[in-house]
Design an enzyme around this catalytic site. Structure first.
Site, PDB file in Angstrom:
ATOM      1  N   TYR A 133       0.838  -1.198   0.000  1.00 23.75           N
ATOM      2  CA  TYR A 133       0.000   0.000   0.000  1.00 23.75           C
ATOM      3  C   TYR A 133       0.881   1.259   0.000  1.00 23.75           C
ATOM      4  O   TYR A 133       2.096   1.172  -0.111  1.00 23.75           O
ATOM      5  CB  TYR A 133      -0.994  -0.064   1.171  1.00 23.75           C
ATOM      6  CG  TYR A 133      -1.870  -1.292   1.046  1.00 23.75           C
ATOM      7  CD1 TYR A 133      -2.618  -1.496  -0.118  1.00 23.75           C
ATOM      8  CD2 TYR A 133      -1.869  -2.284   2.005  1.00 23.75           C
ATOM      9  CE1 TYR A 133      -3.370  -2.653  -0.287  1.00 23.75           C
ATOM     10  CE2 TYR A 133      -2.627  -3.447   1.840  1.00 23.75           C
ATOM     11  CZ  TYR A 133      -3.374  -3.624   0.690  1.00 23.75           C
ATOM     12  OH  TYR A 133      -4.101  -4.766   0.507  1.00 23.75           O
ATOM     13  N   ARG A 189      -5.577 -15.109  11.278  1.00 21.60           N
ATOM     14  CA  ARG A 189      -6.570 -16.115  10.878  1.00 21.60           C
ATOM     15  C   ARG A 189      -7.231 -16.847  12.041  1.00 21.60           C
ATOM     16  O   ARG A 189      -8.450 -17.086  11.991  1.00 21.60           O
ATOM     17  CB  ARG A 189      -5.926 -17.085   9.878  1.00 21.60           C
ATOM     18  CG  ARG A 189      -5.671 -16.429   8.527  1.00 21.60           C
ATOM     19  CD  ARG A 189      -4.683 -17.189   7.672  1.00 21.60           C
ATOM     20  NE  ARG A 189      -3.335 -17.116   8.222  1.00 21.60           N
ATOM     21  CZ  ARG A 189      -2.273 -17.691   7.693  1.00 21.60           C
ATOM     22  NH1 ARG A 189      -2.399 -18.417   6.592  1.00 21.60           N
ATOM     23  NH2 ARG A 189      -1.083 -17.562   8.256  1.00 21.60           N
TER      24      ARG A 189
HETATM   25  C1  FMN Z   1      -8.814 -12.131   5.765  1.00 20.33           C
HETATM   26  C2  FMN Z   1      -7.526 -11.394   6.021  1.00 20.33           C
HETATM   27  C3  FMN Z   1      -7.502 -10.009   5.891  1.00 20.33           C
HETATM   28  C4  FMN Z   1      -6.321  -9.302   6.171  1.00 20.33           C
HETATM   29  N1  FMN Z   1      -6.335  -7.930   6.128  1.00 20.33           N
HETATM   30  C5  FMN Z   1      -5.245  -7.227   6.549  1.00 20.33           C
HETATM   31  C6  FMN Z   1      -5.300  -5.817   6.686  1.00 20.33           C
HETATM   32  O1  FMN Z   1      -6.334  -5.141   6.478  1.00 20.33           O
HETATM   33  N2  FMN Z   1      -4.167  -5.188   7.105  1.00 20.33           N
HETATM   34  C7  FMN Z   1      -2.999  -5.880   7.377  1.00 20.33           C
HETATM   35  O2  FMN Z   1      -1.988  -5.263   7.749  1.00 20.33           O
HETATM   36  N3  FMN Z   1      -2.944  -7.223   7.267  1.00 20.33           N
HETATM   37  C8  FMN Z   1      -4.033  -7.911   6.887  1.00 20.33           C
HETATM   38  N4  FMN Z   1      -3.999  -9.276   6.859  1.00 20.33           N
HETATM   39  C9  FMN Z   1      -2.782  -9.986   7.326  1.00 20.33           C
HETATM   40  C10 FMN Z   1      -2.921 -10.398   8.805  1.00 20.33           C
HETATM   41  O3  FMN Z   1      -2.966  -9.247   9.641  1.00 20.33           O
HETATM   42  C11 FMN Z   1      -1.722 -11.274   9.262  1.00 20.33           C
HETATM   43  O4  FMN Z   1      -0.532 -10.554   9.082  1.00 20.33           O
HETATM   44  C12 FMN Z   1      -1.654 -12.587   8.496  1.00 20.33           C
HETATM   45  O5  FMN Z   1      -2.912 -13.243   8.459  1.00 20.33           O
HETATM   46  C13 FMN Z   1      -0.600 -13.524   9.130  1.00 20.33           C
HETATM   47  O6  FMN Z   1      -0.937 -13.793  10.475  1.00 20.33           O
HETATM   48  P1  FMN Z   1      -1.620 -15.204  10.880  1.00 20.33           P
HETATM   49  O7  FMN Z   1      -0.667 -16.265  10.376  1.00 20.33           O
HETATM   50  O8  FMN Z   1      -1.717 -15.191  12.379  1.00 20.33           O
HETATM   51  O9  FMN Z   1      -2.936 -15.274  10.202  1.00 20.33           O
HETATM   52  C14 FMN Z   1      -5.144 -10.003   6.546  1.00 20.33           C
HETATM   53  C15 FMN Z   1      -5.184 -11.402   6.634  1.00 20.33           C
HETATM   54  C16 FMN Z   1      -6.352 -12.093   6.399  1.00 20.33           C
HETATM   55  C17 FMN Z   1      -6.360 -13.594   6.567  1.00 20.33           C
END
Ligand code: FMN
Length: 356
Positions: free
Chosen positions: A180, A312
Protein backbone atom coordinates in the site's frame (compact mmCIF):
# COMPACT_ATOMS: atom_id res chain seq x y z
CA UNK A 1 7.05 -12.12 33.74
CA UNK A 2 6.74 -12.32 29.97
CA UNK A 3 4.19 -15.09 29.61
CA UNK A 4 1.67 -14.69 26.79
CA UNK A 5 -1.18 -14.10 29.27
CA UNK A 6 0.70 -11.45 31.25
CA UNK A 7 -0.04 -7.72 30.90
CA UNK A 8 2.23 -5.42 28.95
CA UNK A 9 2.46 -1.73 28.16
CA UNK A 10 3.11 -0.59 24.59
CA UNK A 11 3.64 3.17 24.73
CA UNK A 12 0.44 4.60 26.24
CA UNK A 13 -1.46 1.37 25.60
CA UNK A 14 -1.89 -0.90 28.63
CA UNK A 15 -2.75 -4.43 27.45
CA UNK A 16 -4.24 -7.09 29.72
CA UNK A 17 -2.35 -9.82 27.83
CA UNK A 18 0.20 -10.05 25.03
CA UNK A 19 -2.14 -11.54 22.45
CA UNK A 20 -2.96 -9.03 19.72
CA UNK A 21 -5.66 -9.55 17.12
CA UNK A 22 -3.96 -8.73 13.80
CA UNK A 23 -5.71 -6.38 11.34
CA UNK A 24 -8.03 -8.21 8.95
CA UNK A 25 -9.99 -6.65 6.13
CA UNK A 26 -13.44 -8.25 6.03
CA UNK A 27 -15.24 -6.09 3.43
CA UNK A 28 -18.41 -5.56 5.44
CA UNK A 29 -18.72 -1.80 5.85
CA UNK A 30 -22.13 -0.30 5.14
CA UNK A 31 -23.13 2.42 2.67
CA UNK A 32 -20.81 5.42 2.88
CA UNK A 33 -18.06 3.05 4.12
CA UNK A 34 -19.59 3.33 7.59
CA UNK A 35 -18.89 0.63 10.22
CA UNK A 36 -22.06 -1.31 10.93
CA UNK A 37 -23.63 -2.58 14.14
CA UNK A 38 -22.52 -6.06 13.09
CA UNK A 39 -18.91 -4.88 12.87
CA UNK A 40 -19.21 -3.58 16.45
CA UNK A 41 -20.50 -6.99 17.50
CA UNK A 42 -17.64 -8.78 15.65
CA UNK A 43 -15.02 -6.73 17.47
CA UNK A 44 -16.87 -6.96 20.80
CA UNK A 45 -16.76 -10.75 20.57
CA UNK A 46 -12.97 -10.63 20.15
CA UNK A 47 -12.22 -8.01 22.82
CA UNK A 48 -10.48 -10.46 25.16
CA UNK A 49 -7.40 -9.97 23.00
CA UNK A 50 -4.94 -7.69 24.79
CA UNK A 51 -5.23 -5.39 21.79
CA UNK A 52 -7.30 -5.41 18.61
CA UNK A 53 -5.85 -3.82 15.50
CA UNK A 54 -8.82 -2.99 13.31
CA UNK A 55 -9.10 -3.90 9.66
CA UNK A 56 -7.34 -1.51 7.27
CA UNK A 57 -9.34 1.74 7.21
CA UNK A 58 -8.99 4.46 4.58
CA UNK A 59 -7.99 7.92 5.81
CA UNK A 60 -9.53 9.57 2.74
CA UNK A 61 -11.72 8.70 -0.27
CA UNK A 62 -8.58 8.47 -2.44
CA UNK A 63 -7.07 5.99 0.01
CA UNK A 64 -9.79 3.42 -0.62
CA UNK A 65 -8.76 0.48 -2.77
CA UNK A 66 -11.16 -2.37 -2.16
CA UNK A 67 -14.91 -2.65 -1.97
CA UNK A 68 -16.79 -2.20 1.31
CA UNK A 69 -13.75 -1.22 3.40
CA UNK A 70 -14.51 1.29 6.17
CA UNK A 71 -13.30 4.88 6.23
CA UNK A 72 -12.50 7.37 9.00
CA UNK A 73 -13.00 10.65 7.15
CA UNK A 74 -16.76 11.37 7.48
CA UNK A 75 -18.86 12.13 10.55
CA UNK A 76 -21.02 9.05 9.94
CA UNK A 77 -17.89 6.90 9.86
CA UNK A 78 -16.66 8.45 13.12
CA UNK A 79 -20.04 7.64 14.72
CA UNK A 80 -19.83 4.08 13.42
CA UNK A 81 -16.35 3.62 14.84
CA UNK A 82 -17.47 5.14 18.16
CA UNK A 83 -19.95 2.24 18.43
CA UNK A 84 -17.10 -0.20 17.74
CA UNK A 85 -14.84 1.44 20.34
CA UNK A 86 -17.61 1.46 22.95
CA UNK A 87 -18.33 -2.23 22.30
CA UNK A 88 -14.66 -3.21 22.72
CA UNK A 89 -14.12 -0.98 25.76
CA UNK A 90 -17.31 -2.33 27.31
CA UNK A 91 -15.63 -5.74 27.41
CA UNK A 92 -12.42 -4.30 28.87
CA UNK A 93 -10.54 -4.45 25.56
CA UNK A 94 -8.32 -2.00 23.72
CA UNK A 95 -8.23 -1.18 20.01
CA UNK A 96 -6.09 0.75 17.58
CA UNK A 97 -7.17 1.61 14.07
CA UNK A 98 -5.05 0.52 11.16
CA UNK A 99 -4.76 3.43 8.72
CA UNK A 100 -4.56 1.94 5.24
CA UNK A 101 -4.13 4.17 2.19
CA UNK A 102 -4.07 1.79 -0.75
CA UNK A 103 -2.36 4.14 -3.18
CA UNK A 104 -2.07 2.33 -6.52
CA UNK A 105 -3.61 -0.91 -5.20
CA UNK A 106 -7.01 0.45 -6.05
CA UNK A 107 -9.92 0.11 -8.42
CA UNK A 108 -11.85 3.22 -9.39
CA UNK A 109 -15.17 1.41 -9.37
CA UNK A 110 -14.66 0.65 -5.67
CA UNK A 111 -14.52 4.27 -4.58
CA UNK A 112 -16.22 7.66 -4.84
CA UNK A 113 -16.44 8.78 -8.49
CA UNK A 114 -14.29 11.86 -7.84
CA UNK A 115 -11.65 10.06 -5.75
CA UNK A 116 -8.36 9.75 -7.58
CA UNK A 117 -5.88 6.88 -7.53
CA UNK A 118 -2.45 8.26 -6.58
CA UNK A 119 0.97 6.77 -5.92
CA UNK A 120 4.63 7.79 -5.72
CA UNK A 121 5.03 6.98 -9.43
CA UNK A 122 2.65 6.26 -12.31
CA UNK A 123 3.27 2.50 -12.29
CA UNK A 124 0.27 0.18 -12.32
CA UNK A 125 -0.03 -2.64 -9.78
CA UNK A 126 0.37 -5.82 -11.87
CA UNK A 127 -1.84 -8.01 -9.69
CA UNK A 128 -5.63 -7.99 -10.10
CA UNK A 129 -7.50 -6.84 -7.01
CA UNK A 130 -11.15 -7.35 -6.06
CA UNK A 131 -13.50 -4.87 -7.67
CA UNK A 132 -17.23 -4.50 -6.98
CA UNK A 133 -18.77 -7.76 -5.73
CA UNK A 134 -15.25 -9.02 -5.09
CA UNK A 135 -14.57 -9.89 -8.74
CA UNK A 136 -10.82 -9.45 -9.48
CA UNK A 137 -10.05 -6.69 -12.00
CA UNK A 138 -7.02 -4.75 -13.22
CA UNK A 139 -6.06 -1.96 -10.79
CA UNK A 140 -6.04 1.68 -11.94
CA UNK A 141 -3.05 3.38 -13.51
CA UNK A 142 -2.15 5.78 -10.67
CA UNK A 143 -1.25 9.43 -11.04
CA UNK A 144 2.16 10.27 -9.54
CA UNK A 145 1.82 12.66 -6.60
CA UNK A 146 3.39 16.08 -7.09
CA UNK A 147 5.98 16.91 -4.43
CA UNK A 148 3.80 19.78 -3.20
CA UNK A 149 0.83 17.41 -2.72
CA UNK A 150 2.56 15.05 -0.31
CA UNK A 151 2.06 17.22 2.77
CA UNK A 152 -1.66 17.10 2.01
CA UNK A 153 -1.68 13.29 1.96
CA UNK A 154 0.12 13.25 5.31
CA UNK A 155 -2.45 15.75 6.62
CA UNK A 156 -5.22 13.32 5.61
CA UNK A 157 -3.62 10.63 7.79
CA UNK A 158 -3.38 13.14 10.66
CA UNK A 159 -7.05 14.09 10.38
CA UNK A 160 -7.93 10.39 10.25
CA UNK A 161 -5.94 9.74 13.45
CA UNK A 162 -7.68 12.63 15.21
CA UNK A 163 -11.02 11.26 14.00
CA UNK A 164 -10.12 7.83 15.37
CA UNK A 165 -9.34 9.37 18.74
CA UNK A 166 -12.58 11.37 18.60
CA UNK A 167 -14.37 8.04 18.11
CA UNK A 168 -12.74 6.78 21.32
CA UNK A 169 -10.22 4.50 19.60
CA UNK A 170 -7.01 4.13 21.62
CA UNK A 171 -4.47 4.77 18.87
CA UNK A 172 -3.51 4.17 15.26
CA UNK A 173 -1.25 1.84 13.30
CA UNK A 174 0.25 3.09 10.05
CA UNK A 175 0.05 0.32 7.44
CA UNK A 176 3.48 0.31 5.78
CA UNK A 177 3.21 -3.27 4.44
CA UNK A 178 1.37 -5.30 1.80
CA UNK A 179 2.10 -2.98 -1.12
CA UNK A 180 0.00 0.00 0.00
CA UNK A 181 0.96 3.67 -0.24
CA UNK A 182 3.78 3.89 2.36
CA UNK A 183 5.32 0.68 1.00
CA UNK A 184 5.00 2.03 -2.55
CA UNK A 185 7.27 4.86 -1.39
CA UNK A 186 9.64 2.42 0.34
CA UNK A 187 10.14 -0.03 -2.53
CA UNK A 188 12.55 0.61 -5.38
CA UNK A 189 10.25 -0.85 -8.05
CA UNK A 190 7.29 1.42 -7.25
CA UNK A 191 9.17 4.61 -6.39
CA UNK A 192 10.95 6.16 -9.38
CA UNK A 193 10.78 9.69 -8.01
CA UNK A 194 13.59 12.16 -8.46
CA UNK A 195 12.60 14.52 -5.61
CA UNK A 196 13.41 14.16 -1.89
CA UNK A 197 10.88 11.28 -1.61
CA UNK A 198 12.67 9.01 -4.11
CA UNK A 199 16.12 7.68 -4.89
CA UNK A 200 18.25 6.34 -2.05
CA UNK A 201 16.79 4.57 0.97
CA UNK A 202 17.01 7.73 3.07
CA UNK A 203 14.67 9.44 0.62
CA UNK A 204 12.33 6.46 0.10
CA UNK A 205 11.65 6.15 3.86
CA UNK A 206 10.90 9.88 4.15
CA UNK A 207 7.16 9.60 3.45
CA UNK A 208 6.61 6.93 6.13
CA UNK A 209 8.79 8.69 8.69
CA UNK A 210 7.22 12.12 8.11
CA UNK A 211 3.77 10.55 8.40
CA UNK A 212 4.67 8.78 11.65
CA UNK A 213 6.14 11.98 13.08
CA UNK A 214 3.00 13.91 12.12
CA UNK A 215 0.74 11.25 13.66
CA UNK A 216 2.83 11.30 16.85
CA UNK A 217 2.62 15.09 17.03
CA UNK A 218 -1.16 14.96 16.54
CA UNK A 219 -2.23 12.21 18.98
CA UNK A 220 0.91 11.40 21.00
CA UNK A 221 3.73 9.06 20.02
CA UNK A 222 2.63 6.52 22.63
CA UNK A 223 -0.58 5.95 20.67
CA UNK A 224 1.06 5.38 17.27
CA UNK A 225 2.46 2.14 15.87
CA UNK A 226 3.42 0.98 12.41
CA UNK A 227 3.42 -2.25 10.48
CA UNK A 228 6.05 -3.57 8.07
CA UNK A 229 6.69 -6.74 6.10
CA UNK A 230 10.21 -6.62 4.67
CA UNK A 231 10.50 -8.58 1.44
CA UNK A 232 6.80 -9.15 0.81
CA UNK A 233 5.86 -9.52 -2.87
CA UNK A 234 2.12 -8.91 -2.44
CA UNK A 235 0.58 -6.29 -4.76
CA UNK A 236 3.59 -6.37 -7.09
CA UNK A 237 6.26 -5.35 -4.58
CA UNK A 238 9.87 -6.06 -5.56
CA UNK A 239 12.34 -4.03 -3.53
CA UNK A 240 15.94 -4.35 -4.77
CA UNK A 241 17.33 -4.42 -1.22
CA UNK A 242 14.77 -4.83 1.57
CA UNK A 243 17.46 -5.09 4.24
CA UNK A 244 18.84 -1.67 3.34
CA UNK A 245 15.36 -0.14 3.01
CA UNK A 246 14.04 -1.43 6.33
CA UNK A 247 17.24 -0.90 8.28
CA UNK A 248 17.06 2.73 7.17
CA UNK A 249 13.36 2.99 8.04
CA UNK A 250 13.76 1.44 11.48
CA UNK A 251 16.69 3.68 12.39
CA UNK A 252 14.85 6.78 11.19
CA UNK A 253 11.68 5.92 13.12
CA UNK A 254 13.51 4.76 16.24
CA UNK A 255 13.81 8.19 17.81
CA UNK A 256 10.09 9.02 17.53
CA UNK A 257 9.16 7.18 20.74
CA UNK A 258 6.31 5.26 19.10
CA UNK A 259 4.15 2.67 20.87
CA UNK A 260 5.27 -0.32 18.80
CA UNK A 261 6.55 -1.81 15.59
CA UNK A 262 4.32 -4.58 14.21
CA UNK A 263 6.29 -7.07 12.11
CA UNK A 264 4.76 -9.48 9.61
CA UNK A 265 7.63 -11.94 9.67
CA UNK A 266 8.31 -13.73 6.40
CA UNK A 267 11.54 -15.33 5.13
CA UNK A 268 14.01 -12.73 3.89
CA UNK A 269 17.13 -13.51 1.89
CA UNK A 270 20.21 -13.69 4.08
CA UNK A 271 18.75 -12.26 7.27
CA UNK A 272 16.09 -12.90 9.89
CA UNK A 273 13.64 -9.98 9.83
CA UNK A 274 13.05 -10.07 13.59
CA UNK A 275 16.78 -9.91 14.27
CA UNK A 276 17.02 -6.98 11.86
CA UNK A 277 14.24 -5.24 13.78
CA UNK A 278 15.89 -5.89 17.13
CA UNK A 279 19.23 -4.57 15.90
CA UNK A 280 17.79 -1.30 14.58
CA UNK A 281 14.73 -0.55 16.70
CA UNK A 282 14.64 -0.03 20.47
CA UNK A 283 10.86 0.23 20.97
CA UNK A 284 8.30 -2.49 21.58
CA UNK A 285 7.75 -5.17 18.93
CA UNK A 286 4.65 -7.15 18.01
CA UNK A 287 5.66 -10.29 16.12
CA UNK A 288 3.24 -11.81 13.59
CA UNK A 289 2.99 -14.55 11.01
CA UNK A 290 1.81 -18.15 11.35
CA UNK A 291 2.36 -18.24 15.11
CA UNK A 292 1.07 -20.94 17.43
CA UNK A 293 0.81 -20.85 21.23
CA UNK A 294 4.12 -22.67 21.36
CA UNK A 295 6.06 -20.56 18.85
CA UNK A 296 4.60 -17.30 20.16
CA UNK A 297 5.48 -18.22 23.75
CA UNK A 298 9.03 -19.03 22.66
CA UNK A 299 9.41 -15.61 20.99
CA UNK A 300 8.18 -13.88 24.15
CA UNK A 301 10.32 -16.02 26.47
CA UNK A 302 13.40 -15.13 24.43
CA UNK A 303 12.44 -11.42 24.74
CA UNK A 304 12.45 -11.10 20.96
CA UNK A 305 9.03 -9.40 21.08
CA UNK A 306 6.85 -7.77 23.73
CA UNK A 307 3.61 -9.03 22.18
CA UNK A 308 2.47 -11.41 19.44
CA UNK A 309 -0.36 -11.11 16.97
CA UNK A 310 -2.64 -13.65 15.38
CA UNK A 311 -4.83 -13.09 12.37
CA UNK A 312 -6.57 -16.12 10.88
CA UNK A 313 -7.18 -17.91 14.22
CA UNK A 314 -9.37 -14.99 15.35
CA UNK A 315 -11.77 -15.42 12.41
CA UNK A 316 -13.41 -18.61 13.70
CA UNK A 317 -12.40 -18.31 17.36
CA UNK A 318 -13.85 -15.17 18.94
CA UNK A 319 -12.70 -16.53 22.32
CA UNK A 320 -9.22 -17.32 21.00
CA UNK A 321 -7.53 -16.17 24.23
CA UNK A 322 -9.70 -18.43 26.39
CA UNK A 323 -9.07 -21.36 24.05
CA UNK A 324 -5.32 -20.85 24.29
CA UNK A 325 -5.61 -20.72 28.08
CA UNK A 326 -7.65 -23.89 28.36
CA UNK A 327 -5.95 -25.81 25.57
CA UNK A 328 -9.29 -26.19 23.78
CA UNK A 329 -9.32 -27.09 20.11
CA UNK A 330 -9.40 -24.24 17.59
CA UNK A 331 -12.23 -24.00 15.08
CA UNK A 332 -11.38 -23.65 11.39
CA UNK A 333 -12.65 -20.69 9.39
CA UNK A 334 -14.77 -21.20 6.29
CA UNK A 335 -12.73 -19.63 3.45
CA UNK A 336 -15.90 -19.02 1.41
CA UNK A 337 -17.30 -16.46 3.85
CA UNK A 338 -14.20 -14.46 4.75
CA UNK A 339 -15.08 -11.48 2.54
CA UNK A 340 -18.78 -12.06 1.93
CA UNK A 341 -21.84 -10.84 3.76
CA UNK A 342 -23.23 -7.38 4.22
CA UNK A 343 -25.79 -5.55 6.33
CA UNK A 344 -27.01 -7.96 8.99
CA UNK A 345 -25.64 -11.14 7.39
CA UNK A 346 -23.82 -12.83 10.25
CA UNK A 347 -22.60 -15.86 8.34
CA UNK A 348 -18.88 -16.47 8.63
CA UNK A 349 -18.52 -13.28 10.65
CA UNK A 350 -20.28 -13.11 14.01
CA UNK A 351 -21.81 -16.60 14.04
CA UNK A 352 -18.69 -18.51 15.09
CA UNK A 353 -19.59 -19.72 18.60
CA UNK A 354 -17.68 -19.20 21.82
CA UNK A 355 -16.98 -22.31 23.86
CA UNK A 356 -19.55 -22.66 26.63
C1 FMN B 1 -8.81 -12.13 5.76
C2 FMN B 1 -7.53 -11.39 6.02
C3 FMN B 1 -7.50 -10.01 5.89
C4 FMN B 1 -6.32 -9.30 6.17
N1 FMN B 1 -6.33 -7.93 6.13
C5 FMN B 1 -5.24 -7.23 6.55
C6 FMN B 1 -5.30 -5.82 6.69
O1 FMN B 1 -6.33 -5.14 6.48
N2 FMN B 1 -4.17 -5.19 7.11
C7 FMN B 1 -3.00 -5.88 7.38
O2 FMN B 1 -1.99 -5.26 7.75
N3 FMN B 1 -2.94 -7.22 7.27
C8 FMN B 1 -4.03 -7.91 6.89
N4 FMN B 1 -4.00 -9.28 6.86
C9 FMN B 1 -2.78 -9.99 7.33
C10 FMN B 1 -2.92 -10.40 8.80
O3 FMN B 1 -2.97 -9.25 9.64
C11 FMN B 1 -1.72 -11.27 9.26
O4 FMN B 1 -0.53 -10.55 9.08
C12 FMN B 1 -1.65 -12.59 8.50
O5 FMN B 1 -2.91 -13.24 8.46
C13 FMN B 1 -0.60 -13.52 9.13
O6 FMN B 1 -0.94 -13.79 10.47
P1 FMN B 1 -1.62 -15.20 10.88
O7 FMN B 1 -0.67 -16.27 10.38
O8 FMN B 1 -1.72 -15.19 12.38
O9 FMN B 1 -2.94 -15.27 10.20
C14 FMN B 1 -5.14 -10.00 6.55
C15 FMN B 1 -5.18 -11.40 6.63
C16 FMN B 1 -6.35 -12.09 6.40
C17 FMN B 1 -6.36 -13.59 6.57
Amino acid sequence: MTGIFSPVRLGDLQLSNRIVMAPMTRDRAGPGDVPTALMAEYYRQRASAGLIVTEGTQPSPAGKGYWRTPGIHSSAQIEGWARVAAAVHGEGGKLVMQLMHCGRASVKANKDPDAETVAPSAIRCPDPIPGPDGVPVQPDLPRALETAEIAGVIAEYVTAAKNARAAGIDGVELHCASGYLPMQFLSTNTNHRTDQYGGDAGNRVRFAVETLAALAAAIGAGRVGFRICPGVKFNGMADADPVETYTTLLRAADGLGLAYLHLIHIPLDGIDALEMVRANWHGAVIENGGLTLQSASAVLAAAKAEAVSFGRPFIANPDFVARLKSGAALAAANPATIYTGSGDDQRGYTDYPMLG
